[in-house]
Design a protein around this motif. Structure first.
Motif, PDB file in Angstrom:
ATOM      1  N   ARG A   5      32.064 -25.132  16.571  1.00  0.00           N
ATOM      2  CA  ARG A   5      31.247 -24.985  17.600  1.00  0.00           C
ATOM      3  C   ARG A   5      30.909 -23.496  17.998  1.00  0.00           C
ATOM      4  O   ARG A   5      31.851 -22.945  17.982  1.00  0.00           O
ATOM      5  CB  ARG A   5      31.754 -25.958  18.990  1.00  0.00           C
ATOM      6  CG  ARG A   5      30.980 -25.717  20.050  1.00  0.00           C
ATOM      7  CD  ARG A   5      31.485 -26.262  21.394  1.00  0.00           C
ATOM      8  NE  ARG A   5      30.766 -25.979  22.526  1.00  0.00           N
ATOM      9  CZ  ARG A   5      30.151 -27.031  23.140  1.00  0.00           C
ATOM     10  NH1 ARG A   5      30.443 -28.372  22.829  1.00  0.00           N
ATOM     11  NH2 ARG A   5      29.393 -26.575  24.232  1.00  0.00           N
ATOM     12  N   ILE A   6      29.648 -23.166  18.312  1.00  0.00           N
ATOM     13  CA  ILE A   6      29.442 -21.822  18.606  1.00  0.00           C
ATOM     14  C   ILE A   6      28.687 -21.736  20.195  1.00  0.00           C
ATOM     15  O   ILE A   6      27.647 -22.266  19.996  1.00  0.00           O
ATOM     16  CB  ILE A   6      28.722 -20.983  17.553  1.00  0.00           C
ATOM     17  CG1 ILE A   6      29.564 -20.954  16.296  1.00  0.00           C
ATOM     18  CG2 ILE A   6      28.276 -19.486  17.958  1.00  0.00           C
ATOM     19  CD1 ILE A   6      28.854 -20.813  14.911  1.00  0.00           C
ATOM     20  N   ASP A   7      29.443 -20.964  20.866  1.00  0.00           N
ATOM     21  CA  ASP A   7      28.515 -20.631  22.261  1.00  0.00           C
ATOM     22  C   ASP A   7      28.237 -19.186  22.251  1.00  0.00           C
ATOM     23  O   ASP A   7      29.380 -18.423  22.281  1.00  0.00           O
ATOM     24  CB  ASP A   7      29.381 -21.121  23.223  1.00  0.00           C
ATOM     25  CG  ASP A   7      29.355 -22.600  23.266  1.00  0.00           C
ATOM     26  OD1 ASP A   7      28.464 -23.400  23.768  1.00  0.00           O
ATOM     27  OD2 ASP A   7      30.534 -23.418  22.819  1.00  0.00           O
ATOM     28  N   LEU A  16      21.418 -17.269  16.653  1.00  0.00           N
ATOM     29  CA  LEU A  16      22.443 -18.481  16.498  1.00  0.00           C
ATOM     30  C   LEU A  16      22.491 -18.908  15.102  1.00  0.00           C
ATOM     31  O   LEU A  16      23.588 -19.200  14.619  1.00  0.00           O
ATOM     32  CB  LEU A  16      22.070 -19.705  17.357  1.00  0.00           C
ATOM     33  CG  LEU A  16      22.477 -19.597  18.776  1.00  0.00           C
ATOM     34  CD1 LEU A  16      21.705 -20.866  19.505  1.00  0.00           C
ATOM     35  CD2 LEU A  16      23.997 -19.363  18.802  1.00  0.00           C
ATOM     36  N   THR A  17      21.309 -19.066  14.473  1.00  0.00           N
ATOM     37  CA  THR A  17      21.361 -19.341  13.099  1.00  0.00           C
ATOM     38  C   THR A  17      22.288 -18.233  12.129  1.00  0.00           C
ATOM     39  O   THR A  17      22.995 -18.739  11.088  1.00  0.00           O
ATOM     40  CB  THR A  17      19.966 -19.522  12.493  1.00  0.00           C
ATOM     41  OG1 THR A  17      19.496 -20.797  12.962  1.00  0.00           O
ATOM     42  CG2 THR A  17      19.932 -19.666  10.897  1.00  0.00           C
ATOM     43  N   ALA A  18      21.957 -17.039  12.337  1.00  0.00           N
ATOM     44  CA  ALA A  18      22.846 -15.863  11.659  1.00  0.00           C
ATOM     45  C   ALA A  18      24.008 -16.083  11.810  1.00  0.00           C
ATOM     46  O   ALA A  18      24.845 -15.835  10.974  1.00  0.00           O
ATOM     47  CB  ALA A  18      22.098 -14.574  12.220  1.00  0.00           C
ATOM     48  N   ARG A  43      25.001 -23.191  20.099  1.00  0.00           N
ATOM     49  CA  ARG A  43      24.416 -23.210  21.595  1.00  0.00           C
ATOM     50  C   ARG A  43      24.454 -21.887  22.021  1.00  0.00           C
ATOM     51  O   ARG A  43      25.193 -20.893  21.988  1.00  0.00           O
ATOM     52  CB  ARG A  43      25.164 -23.883  22.422  1.00  0.00           C
ATOM     53  CG  ARG A  43      25.257 -25.470  22.372  1.00  0.00           C
ATOM     54  CD  ARG A  43      26.014 -26.036  23.526  1.00  0.00           C
ATOM     55  NE  ARG A  43      25.659 -25.433  24.879  1.00  0.00           N
ATOM     56  CZ  ARG A  43      26.416 -25.420  25.920  1.00  0.00           C
ATOM     57  NH1 ARG A  43      27.455 -26.062  25.765  1.00  0.00           N
ATOM     58  NH2 ARG A  43      25.956 -24.897  27.222  1.00  0.00           N
ATOM     59  N   GLY A  44      22.829 -21.481  22.265  1.00  0.00           N
ATOM     60  CA  GLY A  44      22.668 -20.338  23.105  1.00  0.00           C
ATOM     61  C   GLY A  44      22.822 -20.733  24.651  1.00  0.00           C
ATOM     62  O   GLY A  44      22.687 -21.739  24.870  1.00  0.00           O
TER      63      GLY A  44
END
Length: 129
Positions: A5-7, A16-18, A43-44
């Protein structure tokens, strides 16, 4: 099978993809996960709010901060985890994220804690190597 999970405080879909690519590359490098073992929530924070301390533990971070949670089976050594953090810093920098802005949390669990669909615990029947 890590679940990531990336915020990110300030991230458009391309960024976000990078960042997701960088995290996955670091998991492959440090933990040897299969290249096709990729499950991520990205998530941005367009209208959301993310709070952080800009100087906690002497690390100076800003609104480029990225929170990365990786849920994975327990069993990685401290050395492998350090290698992951280093690989992630390298790959994230190539994706435009300053390493000082990475906040990472590894959350370990067991085989029974995963279901890949159909209401089953596939790892209990067929444990991964």
């Amino acid at each position: 099978m890590p679940l990531v999970r990336i915020d990110a405080v300030a991230a458009d879909p391309q960024r976000l993809t990078a960042i997701g690519d960088a995290v996955h590359a670091a998991l492959v490098d440090a933990f040897g996960i299969p290249a096709d073992d990729r499950f991520q929530v990205l998530r941005g924070t367009g209208g959301d709010r993310v709070g952080y301390d800009p100087g906690y533990l002497g690390v100076q971070r800003d609104d480029g901060v990225v929170f990365v949670q990786v849920f994975l089976r327990r069993g990685r050594t401290d050395e492998q985890k350090r290698a992951f953090y280093g690989a992630l810093a390298k790959h994230a920098a190539a994706a435009g994220v300053e390493p000082r802005n990475l906040l990472v949390s590894l959350v370990e669990n067991g085989l029974a804690d995963w279901s890949f669909g159909n209401g089953e615990a596939q790892y209990l029947d067929n444990p991964p190597s």
